[in-house]
Design a protein around this motif. Structure first.
Motif, PDB file in Angstrom:
ATOM      1  N   ARG A 260       0.823  -1.209   0.000  1.00 32.94           N
ATOM      2  CA  ARG A 260       0.000   0.000   0.000  1.00 32.94           C
ATOM      3  C   ARG A 260       0.860   1.262   0.000  1.00 32.94           C
ATOM      4  NH1 ARG A 260      -5.283   0.824   0.871  1.00 32.94           N
ATOM      5  NH2 ARG A 260      -5.526  -1.399   1.340  1.00 32.94           N
ATOM      6  N   GLU A 261       1.965   1.216   0.723  1.00 24.82           N
ATOM      7  CA  GLU A 261       2.826   2.402   0.813  1.00 24.82           C
ATOM      8  C   GLU A 261       3.504   2.695  -0.518  1.00 24.82           C
ATOM      9  OE1 GLU A 261       6.778   3.907   3.289  1.00 24.82           O
ATOM     10  OE2 GLU A 261       5.389   2.467   4.221  1.00 24.82           O
ATOM     11  N   GLU A 262       4.048   1.672  -1.184  1.00 24.70           N
ATOM     12  CA  GLU A 262       4.746   1.910  -2.453  1.00 24.70           C
ATOM     13  C   GLU A 262       3.768   2.318  -3.549  1.00 24.70           C
ATOM     14  OE1 GLU A 262       6.792  -1.573  -3.814  1.00 24.70           O
ATOM     15  OE2 GLU A 262       4.994  -2.828  -3.858  1.00 24.70           O
ATOM     16  N   LEU A 263       2.563   1.752  -3.540  1.00 26.69           N
ATOM     17  CA  LEU A 263       1.562   2.144  -4.522  1.00 26.69           C
ATOM     18  C   LEU A 263       1.113   3.578  -4.285  1.00 26.69           C
ATOM     19  CD1 LEU A 263      -0.318   1.442  -6.866  1.00 26.69           C
ATOM     20  CD2 LEU A 263      -1.918   0.469  -5.214  1.00 26.69           C
ATOM     21  N   GLY A 264       0.902   3.942  -3.031  1.00 24.99           N
ATOM     22  CA  GLY A 264       0.513   5.311  -2.718  1.00 24.99           C
ATOM     23  C   GLY A 264       1.583   6.309  -3.109  1.00 24.99           C
ATOM     24  N   GLU A 265       2.852   5.962  -2.868  1.00 25.49           N
ATOM     25  CA  GLU A 265       3.952   6.859  -3.242  1.00 25.49           C
ATOM     26  C   GLU A 265       4.010   7.057  -4.745  1.00 25.49           C
ATOM     27  OE1 GLU A 265       8.859   7.028  -3.181  1.00 25.49           O
ATOM     28  OE2 GLU A 265       7.801   5.407  -2.155  1.00 25.49           O
ATOM     29  N   LEU A 266       3.852   5.961  -5.505  1.00 25.87           N
ATOM     30  CA  LEU A 266       3.865   6.051  -6.967  1.00 25.87           C
ATOM     31  C   LEU A 266       2.736   6.952  -7.452  1.00 25.87           C
ATOM     32  CD1 LEU A 266       4.813   5.051  -9.786  1.00 25.87           C
ATOM     33  CD2 LEU A 266       3.265   3.107  -9.482  1.00 25.87           C
ATOM     34  N   ASN A 267       1.555   6.763  -6.911  1.00 24.17           N
ATOM     35  CA  ASN A 267       0.397   7.546  -7.337  1.00 24.17           C
ATOM     36  C   ASN A 267       0.563   9.023  -6.978  1.00 24.17           C
ATOM     37  OD1 ASN A 267      -2.316   7.645  -8.483  1.00 24.17           O
ATOM     38  ND2 ASN A 267      -3.009   8.073  -6.399  1.00 24.17           N
ATOM     39  N   ARG A 268       1.004   9.304  -5.766  1.00 25.48           N
ATOM     40  CA  ARG A 268       1.169  10.708  -5.325  1.00 25.48           C
ATOM     41  C   ARG A 268       2.218  11.435  -6.151  1.00 25.48           C
ATOM     42  NH1 ARG A 268       0.596   8.175  -0.287  1.00 25.48           N
ATOM     43  NH2 ARG A 268       2.856   8.045  -0.083  1.00 25.48           N
TER      44      ARG A 268
ATOM     45  N   LEU B   7      -7.556   2.748  -6.642  1.00 21.03           N
ATOM     46  CA  LEU B   7      -6.447   2.046  -5.988  1.00 21.03           C
ATOM     47  C   LEU B   7      -6.924   0.797  -5.259  1.00 21.03           C
ATOM     48  CD1 LEU B   7      -4.356   5.073  -4.664  1.00 21.03           C
ATOM     49  CD2 LEU B   7      -3.984   3.684  -6.728  1.00 21.03           C
ATOM     50  N   GLU B   8      -7.735   0.012  -5.937  1.00 20.44           N
ATOM     51  CA  GLU B   8      -8.143  -1.296  -5.442  1.00 20.44           C
ATOM     52  C   GLU B   8      -8.528  -2.146  -6.643  1.00 20.44           C
ATOM     53  OE1 GLU B   8     -12.814  -0.431  -4.329  1.00 20.44           O
ATOM     54  OE2 GLU B   8     -11.283  -0.036  -2.819  1.00 20.44           O
ATOM     55  N   ASP B   9      -8.500  -3.449  -6.475  1.00 23.44           N
ATOM     56  CA  ASP B   9      -8.777  -4.350  -7.581  1.00 23.44           C
ATOM     57  C   ASP B   9     -10.211  -4.208  -8.066  1.00 23.44           C
ATOM     58  OD1 ASP B   9      -6.242  -5.708  -7.758  1.00 23.44           O
ATOM     59  OD2 ASP B   9      -6.717  -6.656  -5.847  1.00 23.44           O
ATOM     60  N   GLU B  10     -10.377  -4.246  -9.395  1.00 24.65           N
ATOM     61  CA  GLU B  10     -11.693  -4.127 -10.014  1.00 24.65           C
ATOM     62  C   GLU B  10     -11.938  -5.322 -10.930  1.00 24.65           C
ATOM     63  OE1 GLU B  10     -12.721   0.316 -10.884  1.00 24.65           O
ATOM     64  OE2 GLU B  10     -10.641  -0.011 -11.486  1.00 24.65           O
ATOM     65  N   ASP B  11     -13.202  -5.635 -11.129  1.00 27.14           N
ATOM     66  CA  ASP B  11     -13.578  -6.794 -11.930  1.00 27.14           C
ATOM     67  C   ASP B  11     -13.023  -6.697 -13.345  1.00 27.14           C
ATOM     68  OD1 ASP B  11     -14.998  -7.832  -9.812  1.00 27.14           O
ATOM     69  OD2 ASP B  11     -16.926  -7.020 -10.477  1.00 27.14           O
ATOM     70  N   ASP B  12     -12.322  -7.731 -13.773  1.00 26.40           N
ATOM     71  CA  ASP B  12     -11.828  -7.920 -15.147  1.00 26.40           C
ATOM     72  C   ASP B  12     -10.749  -6.927 -15.559  1.00 26.40           C
ATOM     73  OD1 ASP B  12     -13.500 -10.086 -15.487  1.00 26.40           O
ATOM     74  OD2 ASP B  12     -15.056  -8.961 -16.556  1.00 26.40           O
ATOM     75  N   VAL B  13     -10.321  -6.030 -14.670  1.00 25.67           N
ATOM     76  CA  VAL B  13      -9.256  -5.077 -14.991  1.00 25.67           C
ATOM     77  C   VAL B  13      -7.908  -5.775 -14.779  1.00 25.67           C
ATOM     78  CG1 VAL B  13      -8.204  -2.861 -14.392  1.00 25.67           C
ATOM     79  CG2 VAL B  13     -10.702  -3.115 -14.384  1.00 25.67           C
ATOM     80  N   ARG B  14      -6.954  -5.507 -15.677  1.00 26.40           N
ATOM     81  CA  ARG B  14      -5.622  -6.136 -15.609  1.00 26.40           C
ATOM     82  C   ARG B  14      -4.596  -5.100 -15.175  1.00 26.40           C
ATOM     83  NH1 ARG B  14      -5.997 -10.687 -19.275  1.00 26.40           N
ATOM     84  NH2 ARG B  14      -3.806 -11.196 -18.801  1.00 26.40           N
ATOM     85  N   TYR B  15      -3.627  -5.553 -14.354  1.00 25.31           N
ATOM     86  CA  TYR B  15      -2.611  -4.672 -13.795  1.00 25.31           C
ATOM     87  C   TYR B  15      -1.230  -5.253 -14.084  1.00 25.31           C
ATOM     88  CZ  TYR B  15      -6.749  -3.265 -11.166  1.00 25.31           C
ATOM     89  OH  TYR B  15      -8.025  -2.862 -10.815  1.00 25.31           O
TER      90      TYR B  15
END
Length: 344
Positions: free
Chosen positions: A168-176, A196-204
């Motif tokens: 969560r911390e590294e994802l938040g830092e990247l986004n900010r 910033l959370e998993d969604e149906d059928d979305v690929r990451y």
């Protein structure tokens, strides 16, 4: 069976409404912008039998004092039902102005046939996955080869997974960090804001260098008759010091994965105001002039030229995108559109 009535649906996250939208989306959501119809802040005009329109409602004392609905992409409906859905929307909506933004030629044909001016709005870059040369042979792919090779030489590793696998911390830092360089917030409408959370059928897919998270790419699904046929490269995040080629390494990795799965299409998304095809419909020439001026002279609004330049290096086909308004658009309405897209 009694036919369900049409309704303006604002709480699309409610269980019943979301289920209705999802059923229609997975059946008819074949356009690149279809999944964006579920984006935060969108409202919906829903007819349970015909389909739905997703729009961003705005009211502004200067740009839209009587209200404006900015409809996002094509109607989510079977082609045979589009005109009836449009009629139902026009009969019930209370907005003084509706803008249909980033629509394809089929819906543009419908609006133009009814006498509404339709302007070209840009191009969508589409990659036919079955024919894409992942080895990047030939002069046309020279830029991509160089960017991919540089990323590999820098030790970039690409992974696919769920967002929940990232810290969560590294994802938040990247986004900010990314948002701080882009005005502090996502645009809306033309791109679906990152959730910033998993969604149906979305690929990451994401890239790391020596374990450090450098970049993230989000791919939204496109559907036909309940089957995922392809994806839209909707959102990207990258640290400022990520090596050149990091984002392209992610996209190329994703292309390879989608090819292996037998998917048909990858959309790289819209290049706004890249007016390359000429106006094919009766249109507003002043709006066309304004679009050309913004494209050439206003990178502070959106880096239009850089956007189209980079996507062209993937050598995909370009599909024209259109914009129309009911009533007809004028320059004053464009300010309202920019406001709805959070570009002002």
């Amino acid at each position: 069976m009694q036919r369900a009535s049409s309704a303006l649906v604002h709480d699309f996250a409610a269980p019943v409404s979301h289920a209705q939208l999802w059923r229609l989306l997975t059946r008819h959501g074949s356009s690149a912008m279809a999944y964006s119809s579920l984006q935060p802040g969108a409202a919906h005009f829903l007819d349970e039998q015909l389909g739905y329109l997703a729009y961003i409602p705005i009211r502004h004392p200067l740009y839209a004092p009587r209200g404006m609905n900015v409809v996002i992409g094509d109607p989510i409906a079977a082609p045979a039902d589009v005109e009836r859905l449009l009629d139902a929307y026009l009969a019930e909506t209370r907005a003084a102005l509706t803008v249909f933004l980033d629509i394809g030629s089929t819906f543009a044909d419908v609006l133009s046939a009814r006498g509404y001016p339709v302007n070209e709005f840009g191009v969508n870059s589409m990659i036919d996955l079955r024919g894409f040369d992942l080895a990047l042979r030939g002069k046309q792919y020279s830029h991509l080869r160089r960017w991919r090779n540089k990323a590999h030489a820098e030790g970039i590793e690409v992974h696919e997974g769920r967002l929940g696998e990232l810290g969560r911390e590294e994802l938040g830092e990247l986004n900010r960090e990314w948002l701080a360089r882009k005005g502090g917030h996502d645009l809306a409408g033309l791109t679906r804001p990152l959730v910033l959370e998993d969604e149906d059928d979305v690929r990451y897919f994401w890239a790391r260098q020596q374990g450090r998270l450098l970049a993230l790419a989000v791919f939204d699904p496109m559907y036909r008759d309940g089957r995922i046929t392809g994806y839209l490269h909707n959102a990207s995040r990258a640290l400022k010091d990520a090596p050149n080629g990091t984002n392209d390494a992610i996209v190329l990795h994703a292309i390879g994965q989608f090819q292996a799965e037998g998917k048909d299409i990858l959309s790289l998304g819209l290049s706004p105001l890249a007016l390359k095809n000429g106006e094919r419909y009766p249109h507003n020439p002043v709006v066309a002039w304004a679009f050309d001026f913004i494209y050439r002279r206003c990178p502070f609004i959106y880096p239009c030229q850089g956007n189209v330049f980079h996507k062209e290096k993937y050598c995909g086909r370009q599909e024209a995108s259109f914009i129309a308004g009911i009533p007809a658009l004028n320059l004053y309405h464009l300010l309202g559109i920019l406001k709805a897209l959070r570009a002002l």
